[in-house]
Design a protein around this motif. Structure first.
Motif, mmCIF file in Angstrom:
data_model
loop_
_atom_site.group_PDB
_atom_site.id
_atom_site.type_symbol
_atom_site.label_atom_id
_atom_site.label_comp_id
_atom_site.label_asym_id
_atom_site.label_seq_id
_atom_site.Cartn_x
_atom_site.Cartn_y
_atom_site.Cartn_z
ATOM 1 N N SER A 127 0.822 -1.212 0.000
ATOM 2 C CA SER A 127 0.000 0.000 0.000
ATOM 3 C C SER A 127 0.856 1.263 0.000
ATOM 4 N N LYS A 128 2.109 1.135 0.430
ATOM 5 C CA LYS A 128 2.988 2.308 0.446
ATOM 6 C C LYS A 128 3.298 2.781 -0.975
ATOM 7 N N GLU A 131 0.047 4.629 -1.996
ATOM 8 C CA GLU A 131 -0.070 5.932 -1.333
ATOM 9 C C GLU A 131 0.709 7.041 -2.029
ATOM 10 N N HIS A 153 6.866 9.684 2.249
ATOM 11 C CA HIS A 153 6.346 8.614 1.395
ATOM 12 C C HIS A 153 7.468 7.725 0.859
ATOM 13 N N THR A 156 9.304 5.764 3.733
ATOM 14 C CA THR A 156 8.440 4.754 4.357
ATOM 15 C C THR A 156 8.398 3.486 3.515
ATOM 16 N N LEU A 157 8.298 3.643 2.194
ATOM 17 C CA LEU A 157 8.338 2.461 1.331
ATOM 18 C C LEU A 157 9.657 1.722 1.504
ATOM 19 N N CYS A 160 9.608 -0.178 4.879
ATOM 20 C CA CYS A 160 8.665 -1.298 4.874
ATOM 21 C C CYS A 160 9.170 -2.443 4.003
ATOM 22 N N ASN A 177 0.802 1.941 12.514
ATOM 23 C CA ASN A 177 0.757 2.819 11.350
ATOM 24 C C ASN A 177 -0.618 2.804 10.712
ATOM 25 N N HIS A 181 -3.283 5.899 10.179
ATOM 26 C CA HIS A 181 -3.813 6.187 8.849
ATOM 27 C C HIS A 181 -5.331 6.060 8.793
#
Length: 271
Positions: A127-128, A131, A153, A156-157, A160, A177, A181
């Motif tokens: 989902s990152k 997003e 953004h 974070t990817l 993860c 997280n 969200h």
């Protein structure tokens, strides 16, 4: 490189949550794929930054798009997804935190584990990438794009993806997280609907982000503490060090954003 104990010992049914059939997947094969294709993650991040640069240039002399309806559905979809992730991730965390020496168990040992938790953690990682669409809406609507947004953004990817590669025990805290969200995207959906929301709600969301990041720094610090004690901890060095640095940068940026946006001095200036 050996796969973690979590990847080798995952029960389909456990005493804290039951995994549905669609949540049972090839964990070891997926981890192996992530490890062998890290270049895909770097390529996605590079394409994201490339798109930001040229997207801003492309929109510079064009009128802003409204995109009200797509934005509403976009935020509602991400809010619902986050709520489901939260609900599926909490049971295992509560179970593990009920054990003695719970901090060490959760960070460094983290057994037992469940397919349901793993499945939704994987979806959260993917989902990152989705997003990144948040940034597209900002650019197309010609809103102000701050460095905190795109850096958050992209980094974070990275975190993860690497975390899933090593299948870190702390990855099961993904529901934190997702919980943040759930509120954040619900808030954005209401704003897109032109519903007036008190400024204190926005302030509370930023505070929630800061609390989440503080928890991340605590986990990184606790891991280093356990390692310094000579206790075996299966957190990987790359995740702890680089993740700790990135979370630390996030924390500084969010605190600075909070001060700039909500401090008394800033309020006086706006008056």
């Amino acid at each position: 490189m050996e796969l973690s104990e979590d990847a080798k010992f995952v029960d389909r049914v456990s005493e804290f949550v039951v995994a549905y059939d669609f949540e049972v997947y090839d964990i070891i094969g997926t981890i192996t794929w992530f490890r062998e294709h890290r270049i895909i993650m770097y390529s996605i991040v590079g394409l994201y930054l490339f798109s930001i640069y040229f997207g801003l240039k492309w929109m510079k002399h064009r009128p802003a798009y409204t995109l009200t309806r797509p934005l509403i559905f976009w935020n509602i979809g991400l809010a619902l997804f986050s709520i489901i992730c939260t609900l599926r991730g909490i049971p295992e965390a509560l179970y593990n935190f009920s054990k003695p020496d719970r901090t060490f168990q959760v960070i460094c040992v983290g057994l037992p584990h469940n397919y349901a938790t793993s499945f939704w953690a994987l979806l959260l990682v993917l989902s990152k990438v989705v997003e990144f669409g948040d940034t597209a809406f900002i650019i197309l609507r010609k809103q102000k794009l701050i460095a905190l947004h795109w850096f958050h953004h992209a980094a974070t990817l990275w975190m993860c993806w690497i975390g899933y590669e090593y299948y870190e025990t702390t990855g099961r805290a993904f529901f934190v997280n997702a919980f943040v969200h759930s509120f954040m995207y619900s808030y954005y959906a209401l704003k897109a609907m032109k519903i007036k929301i008190p400024r204190k709600i926005s302030q509370a969301l930023t505070t929630l982000q800061i609390v989440q990041l503080t928890l991340g720094m605590y986990i990184a610090s606790a891991t280093m503490y356990f390692l310094a004690q000579g206790r075996p901890c299966r957190m990987h060095f790359e995740t702890v060090c680089m993740g700790g640095i990135i979370i630390g940068v996030f924390l500084v940026l969010f605190v600075r954003f909070y001060i700039d946006s909500y401090s008394l001095k800033n309020k006086i200036k706006k008056i």
